[in-house]
Write an enzyme that holds these catalytic residues in place. Structure first.
Site, mmCIF file in Angstrom:
data_model
loop_
_atom_site.group_PDB
_atom_site.id
_atom_site.type_symbol
_atom_site.label_atom_id
_atom_site.label_comp_id
_atom_site.label_asym_id
_atom_site.label_seq_id
_atom_site.Cartn_x
_atom_site.Cartn_y
_atom_site.Cartn_z
ATOM 1 N N LYS A 173 1.043 -1.091 -0.022
ATOM 2 C CA LYS A 173 -0.108 0.404 -0.022
ATOM 3 C C LYS A 173 1.037 1.221 0.162
ATOM 4 O O LYS A 173 0.740 2.380 -0.913
ATOM 5 C CB LYS A 173 -0.800 -0.124 1.064
ATOM 6 C CG LYS A 173 -1.562 1.936 1.124
ATOM 7 C CD LYS A 173 -2.016 1.264 2.806
ATOM 8 C CE LYS A 173 -1.845 1.777 4.048
ATOM 9 N NZ LYS A 173 -1.404 2.747 4.127
ATOM 10 N N ASN A 174 1.658 1.246 0.657
ATOM 11 C CA ASN A 174 2.936 2.553 1.096
ATOM 12 C C ASN A 174 3.761 2.773 -0.220
ATOM 13 O O ASN A 174 3.856 3.428 -0.417
ATOM 14 C CB ASN A 174 3.672 2.515 2.574
ATOM 15 C CG ASN A 174 2.368 2.774 3.455
ATOM 16 O OD1 ASN A 174 0.825 3.089 3.127
ATOM 17 N ND2 ASN A 174 2.961 2.901 4.808
ATOM 18 N N ARG A 198 -3.854 10.386 4.576
ATOM 19 C CA ARG A 198 -2.989 11.133 4.772
ATOM 20 C C ARG A 198 -2.384 11.489 3.232
ATOM 21 O O ARG A 198 -0.961 12.040 2.635
ATOM 22 C CB ARG A 198 -2.038 10.832 5.828
ATOM 23 C CG ARG A 198 -1.078 11.862 5.754
ATOM 24 C CD ARG A 198 0.097 11.587 7.011
ATOM 25 N NE ARG A 198 1.338 12.569 7.712
ATOM 26 C CZ ARG A 198 1.701 14.218 7.829
ATOM 27 N NH1 ARG A 198 0.805 14.546 8.000
ATOM 28 N NH2 ARG A 198 2.836 14.196 7.310
ATOM 29 N N CYS A 227 -4.916 12.647 13.332
ATOM 30 C CA CYS A 227 -4.759 11.607 13.403
ATOM 31 C C CYS A 227 -4.972 10.879 14.752
ATOM 32 O O CYS A 227 -4.014 11.408 15.115
ATOM 33 C CB CYS A 227 -4.475 10.743 12.408
ATOM 34 S SG CYS A 227 -4.249 9.463 12.319
ATOM 35 N N ARG A 287 0.743 15.296 13.145
ATOM 36 C CA ARG A 287 1.430 14.639 12.047
ATOM 37 C C ARG A 287 1.733 16.247 11.203
ATOM 38 O O ARG A 287 1.202 16.164 10.176
ATOM 39 C CB ARG A 287 0.837 14.040 10.838
ATOM 40 C CG ARG A 287 0.796 12.253 12.044
ATOM 41 C CD ARG A 287 -0.049 10.994 10.842
ATOM 42 N NE ARG A 287 0.633 10.787 10.589
ATOM 43 C CZ ARG A 287 0.043 9.375 10.356
ATOM 44 N NH1 ARG A 287 -0.783 9.161 9.917
ATOM 45 N NH2 ARG A 287 1.351 9.090 9.245
ATOM 46 N N PRO A 288 2.429 16.604 11.067
ATOM 47 C CA PRO A 288 3.170 18.020 10.836
ATOM 48 C C PRO A 288 3.314 18.053 8.890
ATOM 49 O O PRO A 288 4.019 16.677 8.668
ATOM 50 C CB PRO A 288 3.966 18.326 11.509
ATOM 51 C CG PRO A 288 4.914 17.683 11.991
ATOM 52 C CD PRO A 288 4.217 16.677 12.234
ATOM 53 N N ASP A 325 5.779 20.172 7.596
ATOM 54 C CA ASP A 325 6.739 21.214 8.354
ATOM 55 C C ASP A 325 8.161 20.605 6.263
ATOM 56 O O ASP A 325 8.638 21.392 6.242
ATOM 57 C CB ASP A 325 7.737 21.517 9.167
ATOM 58 C CG ASP A 325 7.616 20.946 10.175
ATOM 59 O OD1 ASP A 325 6.867 18.909 9.577
ATOM 60 O OD2 ASP A 325 9.162 20.182 10.506
ATOM 61 N N LEU A 326 8.423 19.299 7.040
ATOM 62 C CA LEU A 326 9.143 18.591 5.859
ATOM 63 C C LEU A 326 9.096 18.722 4.294
ATOM 64 O O LEU A 326 10.506 19.651 3.643
ATOM 65 C CB LEU A 326 10.104 17.510 6.775
ATOM 66 C CG LEU A 326 10.328 17.425 7.824
ATOM 67 C CD1 LEU A 326 10.715 15.844 8.514
ATOM 68 C CD2 LEU A 326 11.956 18.543 8.143
ATOM 69 N N ASP A 335 4.942 1.082 11.966
ATOM 70 C CA ASP A 335 3.651 0.393 11.961
ATOM 71 C C ASP A 335 3.132 -1.297 11.852
ATOM 72 O O ASP A 335 2.129 -1.744 11.559
ATOM 73 C CB ASP A 335 3.437 -0.069 9.891
ATOM 74 C CG ASP A 335 2.787 1.731 9.325
ATOM 75 O OD1 ASP A 335 2.785 2.461 10.262
ATOM 76 O OD2 ASP A 335 3.178 1.817 8.237
ATOM 77 N N ARG A 341 -8.909 -0.101 4.805
ATOM 78 C CA ARG A 341 -7.392 0.713 4.659
ATOM 79 C C ARG A 341 -6.107 0.275 3.847
ATOM 80 O O ARG A 341 -5.766 0.432 3.120
ATOM 81 C CB ARG A 341 -6.623 2.584 5.191
ATOM 82 C CG ARG A 341 -8.630 2.993 6.184
ATOM 83 C CD ARG A 341 -8.246 3.846 6.577
ATOM 84 N NE ARG A 341 -6.653 4.119 6.009
ATOM 85 C CZ ARG A 341 -5.529 4.553 6.557
ATOM 86 N NH1 ARG A 341 -5.703 5.258 8.261
ATOM 87 N NH2 ARG A 341 -4.052 5.034 6.643
HETATM 88 C C1 UD1 Z 1 5.015 6.889 6.160
HETATM 89 C C2 UD1 Z 1 3.518 5.771 6.099
HETATM 90 C C3 UD1 Z 1 3.121 4.904 7.897
HETATM 91 C C4 UD1 Z 1 4.484 5.031 8.733
HETATM 92 C C5 UD1 Z 1 4.641 6.757 8.505
HETATM 93 C C6 UD1 Z 1 6.417 6.209 9.594
HETATM 94 C C7 UD1 Z 1 2.786 6.300 4.077
HETATM 95 C C8 UD1 Z 1 0.987 6.259 3.197
HETATM 96 N N1 UD1 Z 1 2.531 6.038 4.569
HETATM 97 O O1 UD1 Z 1 3.647 8.239 7.004
HETATM 98 O O2 UD1 Z 1 2.652 3.929 7.354
HETATM 99 O O3 UD1 Z 1 3.631 5.019 9.351
HETATM 100 O O4 UD1 Z 1 5.609 6.159 7.281
HETATM 101 O O5 UD1 Z 1 7.245 5.196 8.587
HETATM 102 O O6 UD1 Z 1 3.224 5.936 3.424
HETATM 103 N N2 UD1 Z 1 7.022 14.569 10.588
HETATM 104 C C9 UD1 Z 1 7.739 16.285 10.639
HETATM 105 N N3 UD1 Z 1 7.284 16.422 9.895
HETATM 106 C C10 UD1 Z 1 7.241 16.198 8.674
HETATM 107 C C11 UD1 Z 1 6.863 15.101 8.092
HETATM 108 C C12 UD1 Z 1 6.706 14.167 9.683
HETATM 109 O O7 UD1 Z 1 7.837 15.706 12.013
HETATM 110 O O8 UD1 Z 1 6.562 17.185 8.052
HETATM 111 C C13 UD1 Z 1 7.406 13.948 11.521
HETATM 112 C C14 UD1 Z 1 6.058 12.663 11.962
HETATM 113 O O9 UD1 Z 1 5.293 13.449 13.107
HETATM 114 C C15 UD1 Z 1 6.273 11.517 12.629
HETATM 115 C C16 UD1 Z 1 7.550 11.351 11.735
HETATM 116 O O10 UD1 Z 1 8.205 12.868 11.246
HETATM 117 O O11 UD1 Z 1 6.679 11.292 14.198
HETATM 118 C C17 UD1 Z 1 7.776 10.377 10.571
HETATM 119 O O12 UD1 Z 1 6.557 10.612 9.992
HETATM 120 P P1 UD1 Z 1 6.905 10.295 8.046
HETATM 121 O O13 UD1 Z 1 7.658 9.298 7.938
HETATM 122 O O14 UD1 Z 1 6.648 11.678 7.177
HETATM 123 O O15 UD1 Z 1 4.759 9.480 7.935
HETATM 124 P P2 UD1 Z 1 4.661 9.276 6.749
HETATM 125 O O16 UD1 Z 1 5.876 9.307 5.846
HETATM 126 O O17 UD1 Z 1 3.325 10.529 7.270
#
Ligand code: UD1
Length: 422
Positions: free
Chosen positions: A22-23, A92, A116, A121-122, A124-125, A308, A400
């Site tokens: 899925k991811n 997301r 969520c 889940r920001p 910013d990056l 996960d 999902r």
């Molecule tokens: C993806 C996966 C999700 C998995 C997660 C972590 C998909 C569709 N989803 O979610 O199933 O649980 O990776 O392996 O692929 N963060 C920031 N700023 C940002 C983005 C993220 O601080 O801009 C933080 C998040 O809050 C979290 C961490 O970084 O604490 C990792 O998140 P991230 O790897 O971005 O998760 P997703 O890509 O949303």
């Protein structure tokens, strides 16, 4: 709404076929926006999330055909650049259309993903990354509007407070492949799903070095071409069934998966006394003959233990005599499942960012509420371990992420059925 009913306590036997990831599918589907050529994707799982992504691609002007796990994406009459709230708020993963829209059309208006239950889940990056490529960003009315007359390569450090970000890496990578000049992403996510996206982009004609590593070097190209591509197996689905086999002391053969993507899980399971190995033909076997020991787990970005699988691992630990400590360094608040597992007789308490699991002799069936996708999978494992009947409410979370869940479970002898919510 349906309730998933489970009668636990039985040992399961047989083969489980693992679906496409899925991811991986979600960002690769988004990457089809980078070309006007036709793209054919094989092994796309039929899930609520992939169906949402299909709707999103259609809303952005693509013509999509989806049959027998094969997805064909063609250019429609007019390409759109607005990713609507109704679609992005439910998932997301759909936020990763930002990068390809910006890369191809030089503008994107994408709804901010909703909150969520697994924590804040920001994004910013994601924004930092595309800004570094020259995009102007404004946030208005719950939408991120990104525009750039042109994107220009840059050096970008993408590490955040919790380490690398999977979808931010996907977004910046997809924006960079058509940018002018060279982009270097430092602290890129190394998850197999990002490696899969990178391979897909390379086959489309992108120039990327460092596939699968934390340093991705991208030389922008003018155009990407349509290809046929097969999605990798879903490592989280495979890990869930491996944990189900261990937790229910079952003889399951996990087929069409890649154990190399699950080193951290295998390591923890070995420590616990569970042997997991791949046979010559690639089938994964789980040997549950020994008495198990409790082990502690901390989740990290890949190649660390995946967040996960944290909840499912906790379900397994719930009946192992002794204490194990489970911490989540990726989503420190991802512990909603504790209360539901305790309703089933588990003895788990949260202390700060850790869960202390005191193994009990048995779980017992109870009505429980699914709160998110992987927590639901943990309740499913707990329900199949437990004595008596478990009712899982709000099973749309499971829909999902787990393709053909009930069929796969019935095939290995699980007692599972649906009832209408009273
Ligand atoms: C993806 C996966 C999700 C998995 C997660 C972590 C998909 C569709 N989803 O979610 O199933 O649980 O990776 O392996 O692929 N963060 C920031 N700023 C940002 C983005 C993220 O601080 O801009 C933080 C998040 O809050 C979290 C961490 O970084 O604490 C990792 O998140 P991230 O790897 O971005 O998760 P997703 O890509 O949303």
């Amino acid at each position: 709404m349906d309730v998933l009913m489970l009668k636990g306590g039985a040992s399961l036997k047989g083969d489980v076929n693992i679906s496409g990831s899925k991811n991986s599918s979600l960002p690769i589907m988004a990457a089809t926006l980078l070309t006007d050529d036709t793209v054919v994707l094989k092994r796309v799982p039929n899930l609520r999330d992939t169906r949402t992504m299909i709707k999103l691609l259609q809303s952005l002007g693509k013509e999509v055909d989806y049959k027998d796990n094969t997805l064909t994406v063609k250019a429609g009459k007019k390409a759109g650049y607005i990713a609507d709230y109704d679609l992005v708020s439910t998932m997301r993963g759909s936020f990763c259309v930002l990068g390809p829209l910006l890369g191809k059309l030089k503008k994107a208006k994408v709804s901010l993903p909703g909150g969520c239950v697994i924590g804040i889940r920001p994004v910013d990056l994601h924004i930092k990354g595309v800004e570094a490529l020259g995009a102007k960003i404004s946030v208005d009315g719950g939408y991120v509007l990104a525009t750039a007359p042109k994107l220009i390569g840059n050096e970008i450090f993408l590490g955040g407070v919790f380490g690398s970000s999977v979808l931010a890496t996907a977004n910046v990578l997809m924006a960079a492949v058509l940018a002018e000049g060279e982009t270097v992403i430092e602290f890129a996510a190394c998850e197999p799903e990002i490696e899969d996206l990178t391979e897909f982009l390379i086959e489309m004609g992108a120039n990327i070095e460092g596939k699968g590593s934390p340093r991705l070097k991208i030389k922008g190209v003018k155009k990407l071409k349509g290809i046929t591509y097969e999605i990798i197996p879903d490592r989280i689905e495979a890990g869930t069934y491996i944990l189900l086999a261990a937790a229910t002391r079952s003889d399951l053969t996990i087929k069409n998966a890649n154990l190399k993507h699950l080193f951290a899980l295998v390591d923890r399971l070995n420590q616990a006394g569970v042997k997991v190995y791949a046979e010559k033909n690639g089938d994964i076997k789980v040997s549950t003959s020994k008495k198990f020991k409790p082990v502690s787990v901390t989740t990290y970005p890949y190649p660390g233990f995946p967040t996960d699988l944290q909840a499912q691992f906790m379900a397994f630990m719930a009946t192992i005599e002794g204490v194990s400590i489970i911490s989540d360094k990726v989503y420190p608040d991802r512990f909603i499942h504790i209360a539901e597992m305790n309703r089933m007789g588990a003895d788990i308490r949260r202390e700060g960012t850790a869960a202390i699991v005191q193994g009990v002799k048995k779980l017992h069936g109870a009505p429980v509420m699914a709160s998110d996708l992987r927590a639901s999978a943990a309740l499913l494992i707990a329900g199949l371990m437990a004595k008596g009947t478990t009712e899982i409410h709000r099973i749309y979370h499971l829909e999902r992420g787990y393709e053909d869940l009930e069929d796969k479970l019935l095939k290995v002898g699980a007692k599972v059925w649906r009832e209408k919510e009273k």
